[in-house]
Design an enzyme around this catalytic site. Structure first.
Site, PDB file in Angstrom:
ATOM      1  CB  CYS A  79      -0.968  -0.061   1.171  1.00 30.81           C
ATOM      2  SG  CYS A  79      -2.375   1.020   0.951  1.00 30.81           S
ATOM      3  CG  HIS A 169      -3.158  -3.175   4.241  1.00 26.83           C
ATOM      4  ND1 HIS A 169      -2.143  -2.614   4.967  1.00 26.83           N
ATOM      5  CD2 HIS A 169      -3.745  -2.158   3.574  1.00 26.83           C
ATOM      6  CE1 HIS A 169      -2.109  -1.309   4.755  1.00 26.83           C
ATOM      7  NE2 HIS A 169      -3.070  -1.007   3.912  1.00 26.83           N
ATOM      8  CD  GLU A 171      -0.473  -5.544   6.208  1.00 28.76           C
ATOM      9  OE1 GLU A 171      -0.502  -6.132   5.104  1.00 28.76           O
ATOM     10  OE2 GLU A 171      -0.647  -4.309   6.324  1.00 28.76           O
TER      11      GLU A 171
HETATM   12  N1  GLN Z   1      -3.380   6.431   1.331  1.00 26.37           N
HETATM   13  C1  GLN Z   1      -2.116   6.085   1.883  1.00 26.37           C
HETATM   14  C2  GLN Z   1      -0.974   6.875   1.233  1.00 26.37           C
HETATM   15  O1  GLN Z   1      -1.198   7.659   0.405  1.00 26.37           O
HETATM   16  C3  GLN Z   1      -1.836   4.618   1.765  1.00 26.37           C
HETATM   17  C4  GLN Z   1      -2.825   3.870   2.600  1.00 26.37           C
HETATM   18  C5  GLN Z   1      -2.309   2.592   3.171  1.00 26.37           C
HETATM   19  O2  GLN Z   1      -1.100   2.329   3.222  1.00 26.37           O
HETATM   20  N2  GLN Z   1      -3.217   1.815   3.693  1.00 26.37           N
HETATM   21  O3  GLN Z   1       0.135   6.681   1.600  1.00 26.37           O
END
Ligand code: GLN
Length: 190
Positions: A79, A169, A171
């Protein structure tokens, strides 16, 4: 086998717990000195890419970690970690490691779909649970990038050499497929 988990902000403990479940030891990278310990792969967790990015610079971790990645250290970005590894972010001009030949869209699912759950195939292995939290997706991949998963036609997991990214995610669910994949990738088994 030892995995370094970047532990500046975000969901790093959950990655350590997943690794423990598959019998892989890990330690937290919080400061420059932690990089002196030997490790075989790096996890950059989800969280807030701007916060993790800022802390990487402030703690003088950015340059040494960039060098490690550029020199071939296997890395898995979840992410926000995906955004930190992306060559470019379509809707944000910030640049971080830029080590992976992908373009990502940040907070790509808008407000209403900020968080959602899906089950889709990962790397032709099996369907796995995917939890998305204000997630990006990948809007462009280079020729050397392998797409590993798509949800609603959008790329949500990819690999380039020894770099792995997921927009979701793993995890935060019980399924160990992605972590097992990362370990096999480090070992050169896949
Ligand atoms: N929206 C977050 C970002 O821009 C990422 C979100 C996440 O890691 N769950 O970094």
């Amino acid at each position: 086998m030892q995995i370094g988990v970047l532990a500046l902000q975000g969901a790093f403990i959950e990655h350590e717990q997943m690794l423990a479940k598959i019998g892989v030891s890990s330690f937290e990278i919080r400061c420059k000195e932690d990089l002196n310990k030997p490790f075989d792969g790096l996890i950059i967790p989800g969280g807030e890419s701007t916060v993790i990015g800022k802390l990487l610079f402030e703690l003088e971790l950015f340059e040494p970690i960039k060098k490690m990645i550029d020199d071939g250290m296997p890395v898995y970005g979840t992410c926000a970690g995906l955004l930190l590894l992306a060559d470019s972010i379509k809707n944000d001009n910030r640049k971080y490691f830029c080590s992976m030949n992908i373009e990502a869209v940040r907070n790509a699912y808008g407000r209403q779909l900020g968080s959602f759950y899906a089950e889709e195939s990962f790397a032709d292995i099996c369907k796995i649970p995917m939890t998305f939290i204000r997630a990006p997706y990948i809007s462009r991949v280079g020729d050397d990038v392998k797409v590993l998963a798509k949800v609603n036609g959008k790329i949500v997991a990819a690999r380039q050499g020894k770099q792995l990214v997921t927009a979701f995610h793993p995890e935060l669910n019980d399924d160990l497929t992605v972590h097992n994949y990362f370990i096999k990738m480090i070992n050169g088994e896949i």
